[in-house]
Design an enzyme around this catalytic site. Sequence first.
Site, PDB file in Angstrom:
ATOM      1  N   HIS A 254      31.032   4.147  20.701  1.00  0.00           N
ATOM      2  CA  HIS A 254      31.326   3.610  19.324  1.00  0.00           C
ATOM      3  C   HIS A 254      32.906   4.134  18.712  1.00  0.00           C
ATOM      4  O   HIS A 254      33.760   3.382  18.211  1.00  0.00           O
ATOM      5  CB  HIS A 254      30.193   3.951  18.407  1.00  0.00           C
ATOM      6  CG  HIS A 254      30.350   3.526  17.003  1.00  0.00           C
ATOM      7  ND1 HIS A 254      29.922   2.288  16.389  1.00  0.00           N
ATOM      8  CD2 HIS A 254      31.227   4.024  15.961  1.00  0.00           C
ATOM      9  CE1 HIS A 254      30.266   2.196  15.205  1.00  0.00           C
ATOM     10  NE2 HIS A 254      30.912   3.168  14.693  1.00  0.00           N
ATOM     11  N   GLU A 255      32.794   5.327  18.880  1.00  0.00           N
ATOM     12  CA  GLU A 255      33.999   6.180  18.140  1.00  0.00           C
ATOM     13  C   GLU A 255      35.206   6.015  18.991  1.00  0.00           C
ATOM     14  O   GLU A 255      36.205   6.016  18.750  1.00  0.00           O
ATOM     15  CB  GLU A 255      33.796   7.694  18.161  1.00  0.00           C
ATOM     16  CG  GLU A 255      32.443   8.238  17.239  1.00  0.00           C
ATOM     17  CD  GLU A 255      32.579   7.442  15.678  1.00  0.00           C
ATOM     18  OE1 GLU A 255      33.724   7.123  15.407  1.00  0.00           O
ATOM     19  OE2 GLU A 255      31.654   7.202  15.277  1.00  0.00           O
ATOM     20  N   HIS A 258      37.020   3.004  17.997  1.00  0.00           N
ATOM     21  CA  HIS A 258      37.944   3.170  16.514  1.00  0.00           C
ATOM     22  C   HIS A 258      39.066   3.817  17.183  1.00  0.00           C
ATOM     23  O   HIS A 258      40.308   3.500  16.685  1.00  0.00           O
ATOM     24  CB  HIS A 258      37.126   4.102  15.725  1.00  0.00           C
ATOM     25  CG  HIS A 258      36.264   3.671  14.763  1.00  0.00           C
ATOM     26  ND1 HIS A 258      36.481   2.724  13.824  1.00  0.00           N
ATOM     27  CD2 HIS A 258      34.835   4.097  14.517  1.00  0.00           C
ATOM     28  CE1 HIS A 258      35.281   2.673  13.235  1.00  0.00           C
ATOM     29  NE2 HIS A 258      34.285   3.180  13.583  1.00  0.00           N
ATOM     30  N   GLU A 284      35.507  -1.163  12.172  1.00  0.00           N
ATOM     31  CA  GLU A 284      34.184  -1.418  12.616  1.00  0.00           C
ATOM     32  C   GLU A 284      34.072  -2.532  13.628  1.00  0.00           C
ATOM     33  O   GLU A 284      33.068  -2.349  14.575  1.00  0.00           O
ATOM     34  CB  GLU A 284      33.278  -1.674  11.498  1.00  0.00           C
ATOM     35  CG  GLU A 284      33.081  -0.304  10.824  1.00  0.00           C
ATOM     36  CD  GLU A 284      32.455   0.908  11.689  1.00  0.00           C
ATOM     37  OE1 GLU A 284      31.491   0.861  12.447  1.00  0.00           O
ATOM     38  OE2 GLU A 284      32.703   2.126  11.430  1.00  0.00           O
TER      39      GLU A 284
END
EC number: 3.4.17.19
Length: 489
Positions: A254-255, A258, A284
């Site tokens: 997830h990170e 980003h 997101e």
Amino acid sequence: MSAYEELMAHERTTQALGSVAGRTGWDQETMMPEGAAELRSEEMAALETVLHARRTNSRVGDWLAKAQAPDETGEAILRHLKRSYARNTKLPEKLATDIARQTSAGQGIWAKARANDDFAAFAPTLTRMIDLKRQEAACLAEGGDLYDALLDDYEPGMKGAELQTLFNNMRPRLVDLRARVLAAEAPLPLDHSFDEAGQMALSSKLAQVFGYDLTRGRIDKAVHPFSSGSGTDVRITTRTSERDPFNCFYSTIHEVGHACYEQGIRADYALTPLGAGVSMGVHESQSRIYENQFGRSRAFTGWLYGQMRDQFGNFGVPDEDAFYAIVNRVGSGYIRTEADEVHYNLHVMLRFDLERQLISGELEVADLEDAWNARFEADFGVAVDKPSNGVLQDVHWSFGLFGYFPTYSLGNVYAGCLYQSLREAVPALDSDLSRGDTTAATGWLRENLQQFGGLREPRATITHACGFEPSEKPLLDYLDAKFSGLYGL
């Protein structure tokens, strides 16, 4: 120098100082000694004082009035700077400094309260933060909706009422899918111990598989995983749990979504307003498509299953299909960041409603814990057992990030649209992911979205990449198809 050139020189230094402030915040979350909290809050306040003075300097207004953009990129830069100047000049310097000081102090107080499951210890800090954010919103809104004024900082142009309509459209299909899935037989969860060193080793490999450049970044641990920075210094954090390695692996992926957005922006946008993600909703969309549509797919989990067996040996899961089912197991858990794709948006809707009420004054901090617990039990059918599983689980409100939460679901909606277009453009996607090869998928995102940074407005950024106006339908269709197949609905 022309007015445009002088403005750009001034902005370059402002952006660099902002990067320093961001790095200081990263240090506070990862490496700062506990006893330094009071000094750090003063340091952050001092940096904000300098930044606010630069952003509201009357010379900026003069330059903006005279500046002539040399090209499309320059026009986009001026658009951002005009918006930023108008917004910042509405805020008194003392208020901006007070918010920065409270933000820095609040994170440490929240972390202690969460560790001790003591909401009462955090309540005075949260009350002070909400008071400051209401003051900020009143300055920005100039008689308009307070929550919209705060939301605009994370998703420019978006309104609370528009989000409410979106969520109202999403909720019936989500609730129906949830009911059908929970009525079916669920796979058993993992029942094994996974050592921290092994989790961090595989976490690093996953980050690189998804294109994270560790020569321009690093991976550390934090209570609440996050990504920080842009350009040539983009850092991420993750966390480990001995009994739940997915917490580590999918937080990392997830990170990385980003971080890869920030690393993928054109180098010549660095230290300009275009050199960062255009909004949190678009940001997101990258983290969620990396984590879910790619990382939790049948193709990629088949590859991940082999990697986990190599790292941890036999961990009690017989084959790739069983592993895919476990990765995507649906259940009414407490924690948003650990929620399955069916429940995740319901977590966000809860927070969206509560924070709108907090900012409007319909809900006070003294009543927040009870309101959270009642809403959670109504939505998830489970009573909250302790504050760290409820109102204290997220760091956002301690940082004053009111208006941030709905961008998580907006990002899911955007990710659904991007995935629909990407599948058409990358027909070998499943074959690639089954080999742990994300190059074509992440390359499509970099080419069609990431490289442009803040060049376009948020919605236009998604429309440009997808070729159509975003809506919730692609996401809901994807969820229905995926979980109907998994649970034999």
